[in-house]
Scaffold this motif. Structure first.
Motif, short mmCIF file in Angstrom:
data_model
loop_
_atom_site.label_atom_id
_atom_site.label_comp_id
_atom_site.label_asym_id
_atom_site.label_seq_id
_atom_site.Cartn_x
_atom_site.Cartn_y
_atom_site.Cartn_z
N LEU A 1 27.09 5.99 -45.14
CA LEU A 1 27.26 5.93 -46.33
C LEU A 1 28.20 7.51 -46.59
O LEU A 1 29.20 7.74 -47.35
N ARG A 2 27.63 8.47 -46.01
CA ARG A 2 28.18 9.67 -46.12
C ARG A 2 29.53 9.77 -45.47
O ARG A 2 30.41 10.47 -46.15
N TYR A 3 29.62 9.19 -44.15
CA TYR A 3 31.19 9.21 -43.77
C TYR A 3 32.11 8.55 -44.45
O TYR A 3 33.22 8.67 -44.47
N GLU A 4 31.68 7.41 -45.14
CA GLU A 4 32.55 6.67 -46.00
C GLU A 4 32.98 7.52 -47.27
O GLU A 4 34.36 7.54 -47.46
N ARG A 5 32.41 8.31 -47.73
CA ARG A 5 32.54 9.15 -48.70
C ARG A 5 33.27 10.40 -48.16
O ARG A 5 34.18 11.10 -48.91
N THR A 6 33.15 10.92 -47.02
CA THR A 6 33.65 12.33 -46.51
C THR A 6 34.98 12.05 -45.72
O THR A 6 35.71 12.93 -45.47
N ARG B 1 37.01 8.83 -45.73
CA ARG B 1 37.97 8.15 -46.15
C ARG B 1 38.20 8.44 -47.65
O ARG B 1 37.56 8.82 -48.37
N GLU C 1 38.97 8.04 -51.47
CA GLU C 1 38.10 7.23 -52.45
C GLU C 1 38.68 5.65 -52.52
O GLU C 1 38.11 4.95 -52.94
N TRP D 1 37.32 3.32 -50.29
CA TRP D 1 35.90 3.06 -50.21
C TRP D 1 35.61 1.34 -50.47
O TRP D 1 36.08 1.05 -51.59
N MET E 1 29.20 -0.31 -48.85
CA MET E 1 28.38 0.86 -49.19
C MET E 1 27.02 -0.04 -49.73
O MET E 1 25.94 0.67 -49.43
N GLN F 1 23.21 0.98 -48.52
CA GLN F 1 22.36 1.32 -49.21
C GLN F 1 21.25 0.57 -49.52
O GLN F 1 19.84 0.66 -49.40
#
Ligand code: 99T
Length: 199
Positions: A109-114, A116, A118, A121, A126, A130
């Motif tokens: 989840l964190r790598y998706e946000r940091t 790529r 937005e 996403w 995600m 979660q």
């Protein structure tokens, strides 16, 4: 000295550090803070997966990942301490796998946000990550882990997974999981190494 390549925020590295402290081996570790994105650090040569933690032994050989390193340290300390040898081994390893799974889904989840933009996403993906975390936490809340003395690798893993949710996800898990909050408080009180390894 053995060298532990890790980073303060890594829940996997935290697991290794807590294990080393509980086993009386922490003084034999030199901690080398490693930035995984830095290709010049030599990490990729030591672990082709480019992940931390990595343990560099005195003969220069390397061990990864955190599951292997913690069991290696357990054996170095005599064995059967954090990893039960008897039939109790299987539920403990399963609990450790649950803890690793929470960390893995959280990290994804964190790598998706940091890593790529937005616009790229994937909400579906995600939500799927979660939901793994949510189910794992619900199962732990319904039957909180027992706290043994010393704690075993399953309990250490759960504590590190919850610590990571505190660090990177603002502790949002706490509201819906009061029994687990109480359990983590008990773990922190019983295991000084937990507070000592907070990022
Ligand atoms: O995946 C990468 O390229 C770099 N990521 C890592 O090295 C993370 C650091 S936690 N470690 C793992 O994924 C190890 C997983 C392995 N199964 C184990 O050791 O048990 C960084 C956390 C953060 O900064 O938020």
């Amino acid at each position: 000295m053995m060298i532990l390549r890790s980073a303060p925020a890594s829940p996997y590295g935290r697991k290794v550090k807590i294990a080393a402290k509980l086993l009386g081996l922490f003084d034999r570790l030199q901690i080398a803070v490693t930035e995984t994105a830095n290709a010049a650090s030599g990490l990729n040569e030591q672990n082709p997966l480019g992940k931390i933690p990595v343990l560099v032994l005195e003969d220069g050989s390397t061990l990864y990942d955190s599951r292997v390193i913690t069991e290696y340290l357990d054996q170095l300390a005599g064995g059967g301490i954090l990893f039960p040898r008897n039939s109790g081994r299987w539920p403990v390893l399963t609990q450790a796998a649950l803890a690793d799974g929470i960390m893995d889904a959280s990290l994804l989840l964190r790598y998706e946000r940091t890593t790529r933009p937005e616009a790229m996403w994937s909400a579906t993906w995600m939500a799927s990550q979660q939901s793994k975390i949510d189910r794992a936490l619900a199962s732990l809340e319904s039957a909180p882990p027992v706290l043994t003395k010393p704690p075993h690798i399953g309990q250490i893993g759960i504590a590190c997974a919850l610590g990571y949710l505190d660090l990177r996800f603002e502790g949002r898990w706490r509201t819906a999981h009061p029994k687990l909050v109480t359990w983590l408080d008990g773990f922190a009180a019983a295991v000084p190494g937990f507070g000592e390894t907070k990022a």
